[in-house]
Write a protein that holds these residues in place. Sequence first.
Motif, PDB file in Angstrom:
ATOM      1  N   VAL A  84     -34.103  34.554 -16.500  1.00  0.00           N
ATOM      2  CA  VAL A  84     -32.807  35.227 -16.437  1.00  0.00           C
ATOM      3  C   VAL A  84     -33.032  36.714 -16.680  1.00  0.00           C
ATOM      4  CG1 VAL A  84     -30.525  35.448 -17.493  1.00  0.00           C
ATOM      5  CG2 VAL A  84     -31.546  33.193 -17.206  1.00  0.00           C
ATOM      6  N   ALA A  85     -32.418  37.550 -15.849  1.00  0.00           N
ATOM      7  CA  ALA A  85     -32.492  39.007 -16.016  1.00  0.00           C
ATOM      8  C   ALA A  85     -31.074  39.550 -16.137  1.00  0.00           C
ATOM      9  CB  ALA A  85     -33.221  39.662 -14.850  1.00  0.00           C
ATOM     10  N   LYS A  86     -30.894  40.501 -17.045  1.00  0.00           N
ATOM     11  CA  LYS A  86     -29.574  41.062 -17.298  1.00  0.00           C
ATOM     12  C   LYS A  86     -29.661  42.577 -17.337  1.00  0.00           C
ATOM     13  CE  LYS A  86     -25.785  42.117 -19.914  1.00  0.00           C
ATOM     14  NZ  LYS A  86     -25.318  43.482 -19.924  1.00  0.00           N
ATOM     15  N   TYR A  87     -28.879  43.226 -16.481  1.00  0.00           N
ATOM     16  CA  TYR A  87     -28.762  44.678 -16.505  1.00  0.00           C
ATOM     17  C   TYR A  87     -27.370  45.044 -16.021  1.00  0.00           C
ATOM     18  CZ  TYR A  87     -29.613  49.631 -15.780  1.00  0.00           C
ATOM     19  OH  TYR A  87     -29.521  50.992 -15.832  1.00  0.00           O
ATOM     20  N   GLY A  88     -26.661  45.831 -16.798  1.00  0.00           N
ATOM     21  CA  GLY A  88     -25.296  46.168 -16.435  1.00  0.00           C
ATOM     22  C   GLY A  88     -24.424  44.933 -16.424  1.00  0.00           C
ATOM     23  N   GLN A  89     -23.546  44.862 -15.468  1.00  0.00           N
ATOM     24  CA  GLN A  89     -22.665  43.697 -15.351  1.00  0.00           C
ATOM     25  C   GLN A  89     -23.301  42.565 -14.556  1.00  0.00           C
ATOM     26  OE1 GLN A  89     -19.125  45.768 -13.706  1.00  0.00           O
ATOM     27  NE2 GLN A  89     -18.050  44.994 -15.487  1.00  0.00           N
ATOM     28  N   LYS A  90     -24.491  42.784 -14.018  1.00  0.00           N
ATOM     29  CA  LYS A  90     -25.111  41.806 -13.135  1.00  0.00           C
ATOM     30  C   LYS A  90     -26.170  41.001 -13.882  1.00  0.00           C
ATOM     31  CE  LYS A  90     -27.801  41.611  -8.823  1.00  0.00           C
ATOM     32  NZ  LYS A  90     -28.356  42.445  -7.725  1.00  0.00           N
ATOM     33  N   TRP A  91     -25.987  39.692 -13.868  1.00  0.00           N
ATOM     34  CA  TRP A  91     -26.971  38.753 -14.399  1.00  0.00           C
ATOM     35  C   TRP A  91     -27.591  38.015 -13.211  1.00  0.00           C
ATOM     36  CZ3 TRP A  91     -27.031  37.092 -19.887  1.00  0.00           C
ATOM     37  CH2 TRP A  91     -26.123  37.789 -20.672  1.00  0.00           C
ATOM     38  N   VAL A  92     -28.874  37.741 -13.255  1.00  0.00           N
ATOM     39  CA  VAL A  92     -29.512  36.943 -12.213  1.00  0.00           C
ATOM     40  C   VAL A  92     -30.297  35.820 -12.877  1.00  0.00           C
ATOM     41  CG1 VAL A  92     -29.674  38.877 -10.623  1.00  0.00           C
ATOM     42  CG2 VAL A  92     -31.599  38.372 -12.114  1.00  0.00           C
ATOM     43  N   ARG A  93     -30.381  34.735 -12.154  1.00  0.00           N
ATOM     44  CA  ARG A  93     -31.103  33.554 -12.628  1.00  0.00           C
ATOM     45  C   ARG A  93     -31.968  33.032 -11.496  1.00  0.00           C
ATOM     46  NH1 ARG A  93     -28.583  28.171 -15.377  1.00  0.00           N
ATOM     47  NH2 ARG A  93     -30.178  26.675 -14.776  1.00  0.00           N
ATOM     48  N   THR A  94     -33.259  32.907 -11.737  1.00  0.00           N
ATOM     49  CA  THR A  94     -34.151  32.380 -10.715  1.00  0.00           C
ATOM     50  C   THR A  94     -33.972  30.868 -10.605  1.00  0.00           C
ATOM     51  OG1 THR A  94     -36.001  31.957 -12.222  1.00  0.00           O
ATOM     52  CG2 THR A  94     -35.822  34.179 -11.293  1.00  0.00           C
ATOM     53  N   ARG A  95     -34.566  30.303  -9.585  1.00  0.00           N
ATOM     54  CA  ARG A  95     -34.551  28.851  -9.469  1.00  0.00           C
ATOM     55  C   ARG A  95     -35.471  28.241 -10.532  1.00  0.00           C
ATOM     56  NH1 ARG A  95     -38.452  30.673  -6.179  1.00  0.00           N
ATOM     57  NH2 ARG A  95     -40.278  29.378  -5.738  1.00  0.00           N
ATOM     58  N   THR A  96     -35.224  27.012 -10.872  1.00  0.00           N
ATOM     59  CA  THR A  96     -36.037  26.301 -11.846  1.00  0.00           C
ATOM     60  C   THR A  96     -37.238  25.669 -11.149  1.00  0.00           C
ATOM     61  OG1 THR A  96     -34.106  25.845 -13.232  1.00  0.00           O
ATOM     62  CG2 THR A  96     -36.055  24.472 -13.576  1.00  0.00           C
ATOM     63  N   ILE A  97     -38.423  25.964 -11.652  1.00  0.00           N
ATOM     64  CA  ILE A  97     -39.646  25.347 -11.141  1.00  0.00           C
ATOM     65  C   ILE A  97     -39.919  24.106 -11.975  1.00  0.00           C
ATOM     66  CG2 ILE A  97     -42.082  25.675 -10.610  1.00  0.00           C
ATOM     67  CD1 ILE A  97     -40.181  27.425  -8.995  1.00  0.00           C
ATOM     68  N   ILE A  98     -39.915  22.950 -11.324  1.00  0.00           N
ATOM     69  CA  ILE A  98     -39.987  21.676 -12.016  1.00  0.00           C
ATOM     70  C   ILE A  98     -41.421  21.364 -12.413  1.00  0.00           C
ATOM     71  CG2 ILE A  98     -39.403  19.215 -11.890  1.00  0.00           C
ATOM     72  CD1 ILE A  98     -37.027  21.098 -11.792  1.00  0.00           C
ATOM     73  N   ASP A  99     -41.585  20.923 -13.653  1.00  0.00           N
ATOM     74  CA  ASP A  99     -42.840  20.337 -14.147  1.00  0.00           C
ATOM     75  C   ASP A  99     -44.044  21.238 -13.855  1.00  0.00           C
ATOM     76  OD1 ASP A  99     -44.540  18.574 -15.320  1.00  0.00           O
ATOM     77  OD2 ASP A  99     -44.553  17.124 -13.672  1.00  0.00           O
ATOM     78  N   SER A 100     -43.985  22.464 -14.356  1.00  0.00           N
ATOM     79  CA  SER A 100     -45.089  23.392 -14.131  1.00  0.00           C
ATOM     80  C   SER A 100     -45.224  24.317 -15.336  1.00  0.00           C
ATOM     81  CB  SER A 100     -44.861  24.227 -12.865  1.00  0.00           C
ATOM     82  OG  SER A 100     -45.880  25.194 -12.715  1.00  0.00           O
ATOM     83  N   GLU A 108     -26.125  15.742 -10.652  1.00  0.00           N
ATOM     84  CA  GLU A 108     -25.619  17.050 -11.035  1.00  0.00           C
ATOM     85  C   GLU A 108     -26.731  18.036 -11.362  1.00  0.00           C
ATOM     86  OE1 GLU A 108     -22.529  18.070 -10.940  1.00  0.00           O
ATOM     87  OE2 GLU A 108     -21.812  16.133 -10.230  1.00  0.00           O
ATOM     88  N   GLY A 109     -27.941  17.504 -11.673  1.00  0.00           N
ATOM     89  CA  GLY A 109     -29.042  18.395 -11.999  1.00  0.00           C
ATOM     90  C   GLY A 109     -29.467  19.273 -10.844  1.00  0.00           C
ATOM     91  N   VAL A 110     -29.127  18.885  -9.595  1.00  0.00           N
ATOM     92  CA  VAL A 110     -29.511  19.677  -8.428  1.00  0.00           C
ATOM     93  C   VAL A 110     -28.881  21.064  -8.498  1.00  0.00           C
ATOM     94  CG1 VAL A 110     -29.323  19.819  -5.912  1.00  0.00           C
ATOM     95  CG2 VAL A 110     -29.877  17.646  -6.998  1.00  0.00           C
ATOM     96  N   PHE A 111     -27.650  21.149  -8.985  1.00  0.00           N
ATOM     97  CA  PHE A 111     -26.964  22.437  -9.012  1.00  0.00           C
ATOM     98  C   PHE A 111     -27.539  23.373 -10.072  1.00  0.00           C
ATOM     99  CE2 PHE A 111     -23.904  19.273  -7.467  1.00  0.00           C
ATOM    100  CZ  PHE A 111     -23.580  19.832  -6.250  1.00  0.00           C
ATOM    101  N   SER A 112     -28.177  22.836 -11.109  1.00  0.00           N
ATOM    102  CA  SER A 112     -28.675  23.677 -12.206  1.00  0.00           C
ATOM    103  C   SER A 112     -30.057  24.238 -11.939  1.00  0.00           C
ATOM    104  CB  SER A 112     -28.705  22.865 -13.508  1.00  0.00           C
ATOM    105  OG  SER A 112     -29.675  21.850 -13.440  1.00  0.00           O
ATOM    106  N   ILE A 113     -30.663  23.950 -10.785  1.00  0.00           N
ATOM    107  CA  ILE A 113     -32.005  24.470 -10.518  1.00  0.00           C
ATOM    108  C   ILE A 113     -31.982  25.602  -9.498  1.00  0.00           C
ATOM    109  CG2 ILE A 113     -33.056  22.233 -11.040  1.00  0.00           C
ATOM    110  CD1 ILE A 113     -33.387  21.804  -8.033  1.00  0.00           C
ATOM    111  N   ARG A 114     -30.831  25.941  -8.964  1.00  0.00           N
ATOM    112  CA  ARG A 114     -30.760  26.962  -7.922  1.00  0.00           C
ATOM    113  C   ARG A 114     -30.704  28.357  -8.522  1.00  0.00           C
ATOM    114  NH1 ARG A 114     -26.079  24.036  -4.219  1.00  0.00           N
ATOM    115  NH2 ARG A 114     -27.411  22.394  -3.335  1.00  0.00           N
ATOM    116  N   SER A 115     -31.228  29.312  -7.781  1.00  0.00           N
ATOM    117  CA  SER A 115     -31.127  30.707  -8.198  1.00  0.00           C
ATOM    118  C   SER A 115     -29.708  31.202  -7.928  1.00  0.00           C
ATOM    119  CB  SER A 115     -32.147  31.560  -7.452  1.00  0.00           C
ATOM    120  OG  SER A 115     -31.943  31.462  -6.049  1.00  0.00           O
ATOM    121  N   LYS A 116     -29.210  32.034  -8.833  1.00  0.00           N
ATOM    122  CA  LYS A 116     -27.840  32.511  -8.726  1.00  0.00           C
ATOM    123  C   LYS A 116     -27.739  33.937  -9.251  1.00  0.00           C
ATOM    124  CE  LYS A 116     -25.548  28.981  -7.044  1.00  0.00           C
ATOM    125  NZ  LYS A 116     -24.811  29.068  -5.768  1.00  0.00           N
ATOM    126  N   VAL A 117     -26.707  34.631  -8.799  1.00  0.00           N
ATOM    127  CA  VAL A 117     -26.349  35.945  -9.313  1.00  0.00           C
ATOM    128  C   VAL A 117     -24.970  35.835  -9.959  1.00  0.00           C
ATOM    129  CG1 VAL A 117     -25.857  38.347  -8.737  1.00  0.00           C
ATOM    130  CG2 VAL A 117     -27.714  37.158  -7.570  1.00  0.00           C
TER     131      VAL A 117
END
Length: 796
Positions: A410-426, A201-210
């Motif tokens: 994570v960036a938040k402006y207006g109604q739009k939130w964005v989340r970058t992908r997770t960079i592992i072990d860095s 399930e951890g695979v889904f939590s590392i992806r970038s999303k809007v």
Amino acid sequence: MSSPAVPKPQEDYKLKDMKPQLGERWPHGGLRGGGGWISSERATSTYDLVQQMFYLYVRVEKAKDLPTNPVTGNCDPYVEVKMGNYKGKTQHFEKKSNPEWKQVFAFSKDKIQSSTLEVFVREREMVGRDDYLGKVTFDMNEVPTRVPPDSPLAPQWYRLEDRRGETKVKGEIMLAVWMGTQADEAFPEAWHSDAASVHGEGVFSIRSKVYVSPKLWYLRVNVIEAQDVEPDDRSQPPQAFVKVHVGNQMLKTKLCPTRTTNPLWNEDLIFVVAEPFEEQLVLTVENKITSAKDEIMGKIYLPLNIFERRLDHRPVHSRWFNLEKFGFGALEGDKRHEHKFSSRVHLRVSLEGAYHVLDESTMYVSDVRPTARQLWKNPIGILEVGILSAQGLLPMKTKDGRGTTDAYCVAKYGQKWVRTRTIIDSLSPKWNEQYTWEVYDPCTVITLGVFDNCHLGGHEKPGAGSGARNDSRIGKVRIRLSTLEMDRIYTNSYPLLVLQSSGLKKMGELQLAVRFTCLSLAHIIYLYGHPLLPKMHYLQPFTVNQLDSLRYQAMNIVAVRLGRAEPPLRKEVVEYMLDVDSHMWSMRRSKANFFRIVSLFSGVISMSRWLGEVCHWKNPVTSVLVHVLFFILICYPELILPTAFLYMFLIGIWNFRFRSRHPPHMDTKLSWAEAVHQDEMDEEFDTFPTSKAQDVVRMRYDRLRSVAGRIQTVVGDIATQGERFQALLSWRDPRATSLFLIFCLNAAVVLYVTPFRIIALLAGIVWLRHPKFRSKLPSVPSNFFRRLPSRADSML
């Protein structure tokens, strides 16, 4: 108040300039990269604020005619994509010879160490049996380059080969292989080679999303009256009140002042709801029997979608609703609902989409648009943010005995939130992701936060200070758009600062590229002269307590809705981005606000000191020049206002040289975070209610009483001065009021018969007179004012 600790040697908390190699613009307006050309429209809106990163993409679509196992007669296939030392696997299908995976793998070009790409089709591994079904091999030199907005590369069928690649075997696989950048549409959903260690399930939590915040509405319930409500004991009329539930929110009216079966309230109750409406409005009419016992006399359930949506200040029609009376059946515990049509309640309910700042703090508003799209206006600009990288992050947890961080932004402006992908072990992650927002008002703030991902499915141990299974805070950045010059690219490295119970700590630096593009300068200038919020906010304003409650409820709704996305944007992230704890008591924040007020009046104090020096002739040349200017203005009073505005114009032009070259950032000195006492920081991060020992709580309570006593004294002094002004005409002191009235009458006569220039000249000469003509005793007006009474004598 405890004395502040001695400041320790501090790190560099200031912004730093960067010169990253961003996307290059070419004469024809396009952006070049990866062997292709990006259109001019795309170049001006996406991926020219980040460093281009190239990836080898492998899209595994499906397979057909795969051989079955001779023993079981079935085929449980999966695909393994191998690039050098990196391997990615698809899910396996049971008993399926024609599977469809539709999965994309991405291998960073910087880490490719092989000249061939191998795609294996295997069967689910079983002990003592070869799982190999076939493979397809690609030469890296033959892989095409694809850059959007080119159409996606069409997948093709490839015959499977044996291990040596010499002969074809049974089965085919459909693949698409190309070289692209992070601008590719497949990038957010792709499996990345740098996250190969994450499984399950951890695979889904590392992806970038809007993410998009839910559309929030005010629910205004005007409880007017009820008719024919009857208690169980009919010998005594009820003392009724109404309780309203909407989800987890509950409000109730005041008790009806009279005991009657037809109570009247006419009271507004305000809630926050979000579309799609999942809760119902539950209204109960209750009878206050004792202080600890209430009796339900009627109840009603109302779906929210039946109520009118008000887009302006026009009144909403009221409606009568029949109440449902609870009664008991023959058997104990068997409740039945009897519809009492004679018992009903009169309501005026509306959904108000007046403005959309419910999920914000008033200091950091990022959205001032109405909720209803019918009231939206055209955007005035475009905000583009390139989230480049972070440098020098501190280890947030331990893995295999060493410190590590799995960071995302994570960036938040207006109604739009964005989340970058997770960079592992860095500790120096590179995201190079760019996002765009439409801007409807320049006086808004974008917030960016960096977090450590603690939901990767491994066995990481959170470091000190981070809650178990909660994504840890690394730092936050705020940028106010109105402080940015239009169409300029800002490339800065922002320090990530976090306040902990041990004090201020620098967690690393976040590198950003920001550009605010203007679409209509005239529209921006127009906005500066108009209200920040829509009309309804000013026609029916809320109280401070209502706004605080509504914002808190809105934050909970936003956190719940975003937490249900995949991957979820968790509650601790939403709370940190929205500053949900900003209303809690803090000795440090109180000090900071006090010194902000002192700094605010420092200019007035400096001006008064300068005027005092002029009056006391500390610098004779300056005093003479002031006298000359004074006489000129007396002779030509029409020059007073032009001179004042010209002086402000010259000051503004002079200050242009000292304007900030960087966007404003969090100021550690202004926040009083560098020299704060250790115990004060521990108090700020204490739980609510407190979890400290009794002696610690007593000490802090005594300290709070001391600080509050000083504030109380200052507030009382201010009130005293105001009440003395009121006493001039209120006849609290008959003799003082009589003297003041006689003075006013004489002043009216003198001012009427004497030209104003003469009065101003005499007043100025008296005020600017030489120290030889000044008395060291207080003046007559000052003595008279200090003798006036105040209402402090009447306080207990």
